[in-house]
Each structure stands twice: as C-alpha cells, then as structure tokens.
Design an enzyme around this catalytic site. Structure first.
Site, mmCIF file in Angstrom:
data_model
loop_
_atom_site.group_PDB
_atom_site.id
_atom_site.type_symbol
_atom_site.label_atom_id
_atom_site.label_comp_id
_atom_site.label_asym_id
_atom_site.label_seq_id
_atom_site.Cartn_x
_atom_site.Cartn_y
_atom_site.Cartn_z
ATOM 1 N N ILE A 1 -8.508 -4.177 -3.847
ATOM 2 C CA ILE A 1 -8.009 -5.436 -3.964
ATOM 3 C C ILE A 1 -6.782 -5.194 -3.168
ATOM 4 O O ILE A 1 -5.786 -4.167 -3.578
ATOM 5 C CB ILE A 1 -7.657 -5.633 -5.593
ATOM 6 C CG1 ILE A 1 -6.632 -7.127 -5.555
ATOM 7 C CG2 ILE A 1 -6.893 -4.894 -6.272
ATOM 8 C CD1 ILE A 1 -6.757 -7.710 -6.867
ATOM 9 N N SER A 2 -6.258 -6.247 -2.261
ATOM 10 C CA SER A 2 -4.963 -5.745 -1.493
ATOM 11 C C SER A 2 -3.865 -6.056 -2.322
ATOM 12 O O SER A 2 -3.559 -6.379 -3.461
ATOM 13 C CB SER A 2 -5.073 -6.950 -0.491
ATOM 14 O OG SER A 2 -6.338 -7.074 0.267
ATOM 15 N N GLN A 3 -2.828 -5.242 -1.589
ATOM 16 C CA GLN A 3 -1.375 -5.332 -2.211
ATOM 17 C C GLN A 3 -0.866 -6.965 -2.144
ATOM 18 O O GLN A 3 -1.230 -7.484 -1.322
ATOM 19 C CB GLN A 3 -0.515 -4.699 -1.153
ATOM 20 C CG GLN A 3 1.001 -4.348 -1.498
ATOM 21 C CD GLN A 3 1.589 -3.734 -0.132
ATOM 22 O OE1 GLN A 3 0.946 -3.235 0.568
ATOM 23 N NE2 GLN A 3 3.040 -3.734 -0.276
#
Ligand code: SAH
Length: 205
Positions: free
Chosen positions: A52-54
């Site tokens: 999951i992206s930042q």
C-alpha cells in the site's frame, strides 16, 4: 485526521483531496501486524507481496490527477484498495484493476463495508486498460512501467489526465503527468518515486 499535517508538508494543499483522505480510514486497508502503523507516512506490505503506497504519495498523485466530481476514473493496481477509496470520494465512478484476484476480493469486501458503491474492482491485466468502459477522464497507474502503456494512452479522453510512475523497478522512477491534447500528448515530470513493477498478465493468486 492523523496525517493531514504530513500531507500538507509534503505539498498536498488541495482541500478536496485532504477532505477525501480524511474520510477514508487507512487502517481498514492494512491487515495484521502492520495495522498499528496505518497512520505512519510509509508504504506497508499487503497480501501477494505487494504494498500500500505511502499516504503522501497517494495525496500527491490524487492532487496531480485534478479529479472532477463528474469524472470516470480508471486505476491500474488496486492493491489494498486505499487509493481507489480516496478517488471514490472525488469522482463519479472509479474502475480499478489488479492482476491478483486475492487483492481484488479483499478490496471489494472493504468497499462494501465502507459503502463505497461507485467503485468497480476487477481482476484483469491493467496494461490492456478497460476498453469496454473507455474513454476515461482520468487514469492513474500505481505500479511502474518503463514507458506509459500505449493502450492506456489510447483510452484517455481528449483533455484527460493520466498520472503514473515510469522507470525500471530497481531504480528510482519518476512520477509523470500526461495530458491528452487534441493533437497529441503533453508530458510533465513531477517527482521521484518508488513503486512495485507493472507486470503483464494475470497472477496465479
Ligand atoms: N493503489 C494500491 C497500491 C498498489 S501496489 C493501494 O492503494 O493500495 C501495485 C499493484 O499493482 C499491485 O497490487 C500489483 O498486483 C498491481 N499490478 C501490477 N501489474 C499489474 C497489471 N498489469 N495489471 C493490474 N495490476 C497490476
């Protein structure tokens, strides 16, 4: 919301984007051991070896996409579903594709729980786009390709915007914004980023 300060510091100033991110609890998209770090500004592992992206990157990409309330948006790389959920607060309709059916099934369950009824998540090879729903007002790719996939460029409406990371997976990639003009495409480089690679074909899981 806990990371609104971090988002502002990273350059996310669009109030619609900040509000959308305030409405979506990132903890719902992270499982097990990592859930307690859901509010840290960091990417986290999810199922199928993906991430999951930042939050700051989600915010900057969403802001760069300049989504309007009437837009039909295509996302490539559902992953946890977090980015799609944020987009669902800004757009009329969101289509999101992932090559891992497990991720799509998990994300659908969360969308249902959160009553995000304007998202359609599908297991598919995103490098092909979604021709039956094209053209799209906005396209966002959350996995890195060496170049913008031609089939996605072709599915962007004139006047539309696509945001995606480009570059090899083991080096620093660049986030770029592509605008489709009447007579071609305009490319703009935004910032260095790091994403998992865009892989052709469906996964086994
Ligand atoms: N947007 C996600 C993070 C995406 S991680 C989130 O908010 O959590 C990148 C995702 O792209 C991974 O889930 C990976 O399976 C997916 N992906 C990689 N290549 C793909 C392809 N060709 N088609 C569809 N999805 C792909």
């Amino acid at each position: 919301m806990r990371f609104v300060f971090t988002l502002r510091q990273a350059g996310v100033t669009d109030t619609r984007v900040l509000k959308a991110m305030e409405q979506i609890d990132r903890a719902r998209f992270v499982r097990g051991l990592f859930a307690e770090r859901a509010y840290d500004d960091t990417p986290l592992p999810i199922a199928c070896g993906q991430t999951i992206s930042q939050p700051a990157v989600v915010g900057l990409m969403t802001q760069a996409l300049e989504v309007n309330p009437r837009d039909k948006v295509l996302e490539i790389g559902t992953g946890s579903g977090y980015q799609a959920a944020v987009l669902s607060k800004l757009a009329r309709r969101v289509y999101t594709l992932d090559r891992h059916r497990t991720l799509v099934a998990d994300a659908r369950a969360v969308f249902r729980d959160l009553e995000l009824h304007n998202i359609t998540a599908m297991t598919a090879d995103g490098t092909r786009g979604l021709p039956e729903q094209a053209p799209f007002d906005r396209i966002i790719v959350t996995a890195a390709a060496e170049d913008p996939p031609a089939r996605l460029l072709a599915q962007l409406r004139t006047g539309g915007i696509m945001v995606l990371p480009v570059g090899q997976s083991d080096t620093v990639q660049r986030l770029i914004r592509v605008r489709r003009l009447e007579d071609g495409y305009d490319y703009e480089e935004l910032r260095p980023v790091r994403f998992v690679p865009l892989v052709e074909g469906l996964a086994q899981d």
